[in-house]
Design a protein around this motif. Sequence first.
Motif, PDB file in Angstrom:
ATOM      1  N   GLY A 100      13.137  19.608 -10.690  1.00  0.00           N
ATOM      2  CA  GLY A 100      14.386  18.793  -9.931  1.00  0.00           C
ATOM      3  C   GLY A 100      14.350  18.544  -8.350  1.00  0.00           C
ATOM      4  O   GLY A 100      15.121  17.264  -7.844  1.00  0.00           O
ATOM      5  N   MET A 101      12.537  19.263  -7.835  1.00  0.00           N
ATOM      6  CA  MET A 101      12.793  18.823  -6.602  1.00  0.00           C
ATOM      7  C   MET A 101      12.469  17.883  -6.074  1.00  0.00           C
ATOM      8  O   MET A 101      12.688  17.125  -4.801  1.00  0.00           O
ATOM      9  CB  MET A 101      11.782  19.647  -6.012  1.00  0.00           C
ATOM     10  N   ASP A 102      11.250  16.719  -6.968  1.00  0.00           N
ATOM     11  CA  ASP A 102      11.002  16.206  -6.497  1.00  0.00           C
ATOM     12  C   ASP A 102      12.095  14.457  -6.514  1.00  0.00           C
ATOM     13  O   ASP A 102      11.977  14.025  -5.312  1.00  0.00           O
ATOM     14  CB  ASP A 102      10.170  15.415  -7.943  1.00  0.00           C
ATOM     15  N   ALA A 103      13.347  14.972  -7.401  1.00  0.00           N
ATOM     16  CA  ALA A 103      14.002  13.924  -7.182  1.00  0.00           C
ATOM     17  C   ALA A 103      14.640  13.663  -5.709  1.00  0.00           C
ATOM     18  O   ALA A 103      14.858  12.531  -4.847  1.00  0.00           O
ATOM     19  CB  ALA A 103      14.766  13.326  -8.415  1.00  0.00           C
ATOM     20  N   TRP A 104      15.093  14.493  -6.022  1.00  0.00           N
ATOM     21  CA  TRP A 104      15.941  15.413  -4.157  1.00  0.00           C
ATOM     22  C   TRP A 104      14.781  15.127  -2.994  1.00  0.00           C
ATOM     23  O   TRP A 104      15.375  14.369  -1.910  1.00  0.00           O
ATOM     24  CB  TRP A 104      15.754  16.713  -4.282  1.00  0.00           C
ATOM     25  N   VAL A 105      13.824  15.231  -3.349  1.00  0.00           N
ATOM     26  CA  VAL A 105      12.626  15.220  -1.933  1.00  0.00           C
ATOM     27  C   VAL A 105      12.523  13.564  -2.057  1.00  0.00           C
ATOM     28  O   VAL A 105      12.331  12.694  -0.369  1.00  0.00           O
ATOM     29  CB  VAL A 105      11.041  15.846  -2.350  1.00  0.00           C
ATOM     30  N   GLU A 106      11.697  12.475  -2.788  1.00  0.00           N
ATOM     31  CA  GLU A 106      12.382  11.234  -2.853  1.00  0.00           C
ATOM     32  C   GLU A 106      13.089  10.503  -2.717  1.00  0.00           C
ATOM     33  O   GLU A 106      13.182   9.901  -1.446  1.00  0.00           O
ATOM     34  CB  GLU A 106      12.355  10.565  -4.309  1.00  0.00           C
ATOM     35  N   TRP A 107      15.032  11.564  -2.876  1.00  0.00           N
ATOM     36  CA  TRP A 107      16.118  11.009  -2.347  1.00  0.00           C
ATOM     37  C   TRP A 107      15.860  10.437  -0.453  1.00  0.00           C
ATOM     38  O   TRP A 107      16.288   9.814   0.861  1.00  0.00           O
ATOM     39  CB  TRP A 107      16.797  11.500  -2.884  1.00  0.00           C
ATOM     40  N   LEU A 108      15.289  11.864  -0.429  1.00  0.00           N
ATOM     41  CA  LEU A 108      14.980  12.173   1.483  1.00  0.00           C
ATOM     42  C   LEU A 108      14.258  11.315   2.132  1.00  0.00           C
ATOM     43  O   LEU A 108      14.933  10.451   3.187  1.00  0.00           O
ATOM     44  CB  LEU A 108      15.017  13.093   1.741  1.00  0.00           C
ATOM     45  N   LEU A 109      13.479  10.981   1.177  1.00  0.00           N
ATOM     46  CA  LEU A 109      12.086  10.264   1.842  1.00  0.00           C
ATOM     47  C   LEU A 109      12.700   8.497   2.012  1.00  0.00           C
ATOM     48  O   LEU A 109      12.127   7.426   2.775  1.00  0.00           O
ATOM     49  CB  LEU A 109      10.639  10.127   0.954  1.00  0.00           C
ATOM     50  N   LYS A 110      13.151   8.001   0.902  1.00  0.00           N
ATOM     51  CA  LYS A 110      13.734   6.435   0.948  1.00  0.00           C
ATOM     52  C   LYS A 110      14.842   6.752   1.591  1.00  0.00           C
ATOM     53  O   LYS A 110      14.406   5.922   2.536  1.00  0.00           O
ATOM     54  CB  LYS A 110      14.586   6.572  -0.359  1.00  0.00           C
TER      55      LYS A 110
END
Length: 218
Positions: free
Chosen positions: A204-214
């Motif tokens: 589940g970490m990838d979705a969170w990291v994508e949200w931060l990057l976006k």
Amino acid sequence: MAQNIPVVENIMNANDRLAQENRARIESAGVFSINIMASPGAGKTSLIEQTLPRLKDKLRVAAIDGDIATSIDSDRAAAAGAQAAVQINTGGDCHLDAVMLRGALEQLDLKQYDLLIVENVGNLVCPANFKLGTHKSVLVASIPEGDDKPYKYPGMYRGVDAVIINKVDLLPYVNFRMDYFERGIQVLNPGVTIFPLSCRTGEGMDAWVEWLLKNAGK
Ligand code: MG
Ligand code: ZN
């Protein structure tokens, strides 16, 4: 008791004004900022530790860690790859406020960073009442805390921009009704982004990291 109300309102107004100043300072440096809140032990610092290596070479990160005592959390953030880590010891206060954040911001050359992560003091009650000036608020819940927390601490769930549900790897061992928990959140905060994840396993970490990057414009 009624005569106390204006005093409380004045304190909140003063805090909100300072929060606006903090926001202006952060914005003028071109930094995206988040305020991470949770009860003690939900995994705020673990989340930061697991997030920072995934942002390596993508975002330059400064971390500000609020705690009643010790610099354990800012040390962990620095070890995990934060380019700068500032500890705020509140000296007993159970939340961060805009004055404390201003003091920490003064120790940073904000232009050197893309993302500012503020880790609030572990507490599910008053951090929601003190704006800091950050762009987004993130609440970290965790499976062992139980599925009734949105119902018991509505103030914390109401105002946040994202909810992380940490320790999903423990779901097989705990009576936690995900649908009941998520229903409670959606009533208080319709449409809020929810990230079920595990800092231990990395799921589940990838979705969170994508949200931060976006949000940081990357
Ligand atoms: Mg911590
Ligand atoms: Zn407090």
